[in-house]
Design an enzyme around this catalytic site. Structure first.
Site, mmCIF file in Angstrom:
data_model
loop_
_atom_site.group_PDB
_atom_site.id
_atom_site.type_symbol
_atom_site.label_atom_id
_atom_site.label_comp_id
_atom_site.label_asym_id
_atom_site.label_seq_id
_atom_site.Cartn_x
_atom_site.Cartn_y
_atom_site.Cartn_z
ATOM 1 N N GLU A 190 0.956 5.483 12.404
ATOM 2 C CA GLU A 190 -0.416 5.117 12.743
ATOM 3 C C GLU A 190 -0.554 3.624 13.011
ATOM 4 O O GLU A 190 -1.279 3.210 13.908
ATOM 5 C CB GLU A 190 -1.344 5.538 11.600
ATOM 6 C CG GLU A 190 -2.811 5.492 11.957
ATOM 7 C CD GLU A 190 -3.653 6.064 10.811
ATOM 8 O OE1 GLU A 190 -3.316 7.161 10.327
ATOM 9 O OE2 GLU A 190 -4.616 5.404 10.409
ATOM 10 N N ASP A 191 0.144 2.814 12.253
ATOM 11 C CA ASP A 191 -0.131 1.376 12.284
ATOM 12 C C ASP A 191 0.993 0.499 12.817
ATOM 13 O O ASP A 191 0.857 -0.719 12.843
ATOM 14 C CB ASP A 191 -0.498 0.892 10.872
ATOM 15 C CG ASP A 191 -1.837 1.450 10.433
ATOM 16 O OD1 ASP A 191 -2.652 1.778 11.321
ATOM 17 O OD2 ASP A 191 -2.061 1.574 9.217
ATOM 18 N N ASP A 217 -22.390 17.317 -23.761
ATOM 19 C CA ASP A 217 -20.955 17.230 -23.503
ATOM 20 C C ASP A 217 -20.553 15.895 -22.888
ATOM 21 O O ASP A 217 -19.661 15.831 -22.068
ATOM 22 C CB ASP A 217 -20.487 18.401 -22.630
ATOM 23 C CG ASP A 217 -21.361 18.566 -21.398
ATOM 24 O OD1 ASP A 217 -22.280 17.747 -21.203
ATOM 25 O OD2 ASP A 217 -21.111 19.507 -20.632
ATOM 26 N N HIS A 271 0.816 -1.224 0.000
ATOM 27 C CA HIS A 271 0.000 0.000 0.000
ATOM 28 C C HIS A 271 0.852 1.278 0.000
ATOM 29 O O HIS A 271 0.749 2.084 -0.930
ATOM 30 C CB HIS A 271 -1.000 -0.041 1.164
ATOM 31 C CG HIS A 271 -1.638 1.271 1.466
ATOM 32 N ND1 HIS A 271 -2.457 1.919 0.557
ATOM 33 C CD2 HIS A 271 -1.580 2.074 2.555
ATOM 34 C CE1 HIS A 271 -2.871 3.066 1.094
ATOM 35 N NE2 HIS A 271 -2.355 3.175 2.299
ATOM 36 N N HIS A 294 3.893 6.853 5.356
ATOM 37 C CA HIS A 294 2.700 7.553 5.846
ATOM 38 C C HIS A 294 1.877 6.763 6.850
ATOM 39 O O HIS A 294 1.158 7.329 7.662
ATOM 40 C CB HIS A 294 1.827 8.022 4.677
ATOM 41 C CG HIS A 294 0.895 6.975 4.136
ATOM 42 N ND1 HIS A 294 1.258 6.111 3.141
ATOM 43 C CD2 HIS A 294 -0.377 6.661 4.452
ATOM 44 C CE1 HIS A 294 0.246 5.308 2.868
ATOM 45 N NE2 HIS A 294 -0.759 5.606 3.651
ATOM 46 N N ASP A 310 -3.047 8.353 -0.953
ATOM 47 C CA ASP A 310 -3.439 7.288 -0.033
ATOM 48 C C ASP A 310 -4.884 6.873 -0.320
ATOM 49 O O ASP A 310 -5.210 5.696 -0.483
ATOM 50 C CB ASP A 310 -3.299 7.829 1.400
ATOM 51 C CG ASP A 310 -3.799 6.865 2.456
ATOM 52 O OD1 ASP A 310 -3.521 5.655 2.327
ATOM 53 O OD2 ASP A 310 -4.455 7.317 3.412
HETATM 54 MN MN MN Z 1 -2.657 4.573 4.070
#
Ligand code: MN
Length: 725
Positions: free
Chosen positions: A75-76, A265, A47, A71, A144
């Site tokens: 957090e993880d 359009d 990811h 990133h 992300d």
């Molecule tokens: Mn992520």
């Protein structure tokens, strides 16, 4: 599963040190996420790797790409932001922090929807605030999000639905605001599929059928246009035909009752020509060959959209009279329309890289992104997180209309915006002074809903005077917050004025007119005790009632004993001057009529509301039970025995200007020493004045009394009590 120890995409664009940084971030992230799996069954590192690949493809610098790799680490995984900073520096750590969710908001799944909503609001606020400081945070978040959407199939239905909805409501509009047209389209179509699966199926099949019948036509038209440009001497870099993306067709269909043939359009043909001049030449050639729908000629080169989009658009009756939209732009305009802000970074890469190298890259906000400024000022105006996010959603993410000022400046506003919203968008000052409005030259009411391409003129008055009723119809949070802020400031002013009047009425009792007349030591101590910074704040608090007058007075005059005076009667042997000392000093006072204290009664002073200090006998039943308003009082005793006697003279006279002055002049003319004066209103017409005065003898006293009796308006003069001589 093969162990990925190398980045699966090239970093050709970077120099060696930049490539090294990105590889280091990759190894670090891979180690941190080791053993973690995604919902799709892939190793977790896939990811962040795809996020980084996306960021690289957008043309961003190595720090953003490295931050993309890192990133999700904070957090993880167990890695802290601190460690990221130590390893990769402050700038990359700040980027990672911006996209890291608030950890205390990791709620168990069982939590109520409202709690989760609040949590996501707080996270969104954090993200947007970080993006105000450095817009690259938002780019990482978008990369992300788009990768999460591409792999959404691996998640349970409920989660898919929630992510799809949030993407449509928040992230697609953000991509649009950044001018990232291609990303916006991808986010919308991927979310559309999961958010409204049935509508998605209907629109895609409708479009596919339509495209089938259109394909041959488009081939002919492209050929025709190429020939046309060739004959006219305009070099064509590329001709492409693009179908509109599904979600925008879905939204447009709703406006034409689902009749797809009414949409002109669905397909746009794009001519990419070398430069701006060629754009206009090409437009002329198209119009010579095909008749245009006049009202659909749009010059976004002269007046770019607020998100920076530039192109010429025209809709013409093309081959076989089929109505078709044609867009004309340069390669750079094309790149910007597809990649928006990312393209901006790409074009500014050299400049930006230099700035980053000098360490100036921590605050990155490209010019011309007016909405980022709006977001920043919204953050200042709003009082809490959800107000900010609601306002941001309203202002930035709702469907937009474009309107013009009379000078031709383009403003974008949410659908349903009114002239008042427009006025505030132009300038706060204009908004506050709005009196009326003209739309396309016609006077309209201030709640008139503006439409695309309206020319709006605001009629202003000289002074700011917004109307509270506007709050009922304005659509933008900016206008709403500014009107509210104005009223808050107004009522703050009013509160301050009334609080000041309240306190100053009390200050008269200590012969001060303003707080500044008191010793600074005293006022400073009071402020500190009240825990306020300035007397302005004290007045405001008094005015709005969050602070009581007695609280202020207690802090301002802390010396007086808080209970009834426990001091026993004055020594009868001492000589009373007939005066009362209030809080140990010569303050004006009046003797209470209820208990009529006389020397040597024990006294307690009571600070009345607005009528000064009243001196009661200590045991008076009428003394209100408010110890915080008690002031220590005692009969003044003469420090020295003299031949003089001190008498108390009571004068009842009509109220008139100069009365007191005339009385004191009478005493002064006889060279008599006044020890004290107290006066009180008997009624609206007359006052009682008590003067304690030193007189040598009774003869002098009787001459004095006759002198006062002779003054205009005097009703009665008598000696009421006296010290002993
Ligand atoms: Mn992520």
């Amino acid at each position: 599963m093969p162990e990925t120890k190398a980045l699966p995409f090239s970093l050709d664009r970077y120099e060696a040190p930049a490539r090294e940084l990105v590889r280091r971030a990759f190894v670090f992230a891979a180690a941190a996420h080791e053993g973690q799996m995604r919902g799709t069954g892939d190793p977790y590192i896939s990811h962040p790797t795809e996020v980084a690949r996306e960021l690289y493809a957008w043309g961003l610098d190595e720090r953003v790409v490295a931050a993309g790799l890192l990133h999700d680490v904070v957090e993880d995984t167990e890695i802290s932001l601190q460690q990221i900073e130590e390893e990769f520096g402050l700038e990359i750590a700040a980027l990672v922090d911006g996209v890291t969710k608030l950890s205390q908001l990791h709620m168990p799944q069982a939590e109520a929807v409202s709690v989760r909503l609040e949590a996501s609001n707080e996270n969104l606020r954090k993200l947007l605030l970080a993006s105000i400081r450095d817009i690259r945070v938002l780019l990482i978040k978008l990369a992300d999000r788009v990768h999460n959407l591409r792999t959404l199939g691996g998640l349970p239905e409920i989660k898919r639905h929630r992510i799809a909805r949030e993407s449509l409501e928040v992230y697609a509009p953000l991509a649009d605001r950044l001018g990232m047209g291609r990303l916006k389209a991808e986010i919308e179509d991927r979310s559309f599929r999961y958010y409204l699966p049935q509508d998605y199926a209907r629109v895609t099949s409708l479009m596919n059928r339509h495209m089938k019948s259109t394909e041959r036509y488009l081939i002919r038209l492209r050929h025709e246009l190429s020939g046309l440009m060739d004959e006219g001497g305009v070099e064509v870099r590329r001709v492409e035909a693009r179908r509109k993306h599904f979600y925008s067709v879905y939204k447009k269909l709703a406006k034409v009752d689902g009749d797809i043939d009414k949409l002109y359009d669905l397909v746009a043909v794009r001519l990419i020509v070398p430069n701006e001049a060629a754009c206009y030449q090409a437009l002329g050639l198209v119009h010579q060959r095909f008749r245009p729908l006049i009202y659909r000629i749009k010059d976004y080169i002269a007046v770019p959209k607020p998100n920076g989009y530039r192109s010429l658009h025209t809709t013409v009756f093309a081959l076989d009279g089929r109505i078709t939209e044609i867009q004309i732009r340069t390669p750079q305009m094309h790149e910007e329309a597809e990649n928006g802000l990312a393209a901006h970074f790409f074009y500014d890469a050299h400049k930006a890289t230099a700035a980053y190298k000098e360490g100036k890259g921590t605050s990155v906000r490209p010019q011309g992104l007016a909405w980022v400024e709006q977001l920043a000022s919204l953050a200042q105006l709003t009082q809490n997180g959800s107000e900010f996010v609601e306002g941001a959603k309203l202002d930035l993410f709702s469907d937009r209309i474009f309107v013009y000022s009379p000078r031709g400046d383009l403003y974008d506003l949410p659908e349903g915006a009114t002239p008042v919203d427009f006025a505030f968008a132009v300038h706060t000052d204009i908004g506050l002074r709005t009196m009326g409005a003209k739309v396309n030259g016609r006077i309209v009411t201030l709640d008139y809903p503006l439409e695309n391409r309206d020319v709006v003129e605001i009629l202003t008055r000289r002074e700011a005077a917004p109307n509270r009723d506007w709050l009922g119809f304005v659509r933008t949070a900016a206008a709403r917050q500014r009107i509210k802020a104005w009223y808050r400031a107004q009522s703050r002013d009013a509160n301050t004025a009334s609080g000041r009047a309240l306190l100053e009425a009390e200050l008269k009792l200590v012969e001060a007119r303003r707080i500044d007349d008191l010793p600074e030591r005293q006022t400073k101590a009071a402020l500190e005790a009240l825990k306020l910074r300035s007397w302005e704040e004290v007045y405001a608090a008094l005015g709005e009632g969050s602070l009581s007058l007695s609280q202020v007075l207690r802090r301002l005059f802390p010396e007086p004993a808080p209970q009834k005076n426990p001091v026993p009667a004055a020594r009868p042997a001492s000589i009373s001057t007939g005066r009362v000392l209030v809080a140990g000093t010569l303050l004006p006072y009046s003797l209470a009529a209820c208990c009529a204290p006389v020397f040597p009664d024990v006294l307690t002073g009571y600070l009345t509301r607005g009528k000064g200090v009243t001196v009661h006998r200590n045991d008076c039943r009428n003394l209100p039970d408010e110890p915080e308003r008690y002031l220590e009082c005692a009969w003044e005793v003469s420090p020295k025995a003299s031949g003089q006697m001190i008498v108390l003279v009571e004068i009842v006279a009509e109220n008139r200007i100069g009365l007191l002055r005339d009385i004191t002049n009478t005493f002064a003319a006889r060279q008599l020493n006044i020890h004290g004066i107290a006066s009180r209103d008997i009624d609206s017409e007359s006052s009682q004045i008590e003067v304690s005065v030193e007189v040598p003898d009774l003869y002098e006293l009787s001459r004095l009394i006759r002198g006062i009796e002779a003054l205009p308006g005097t009703r009665r003069v008598r000696r009421i009590a006296s010290g002993s001589a």
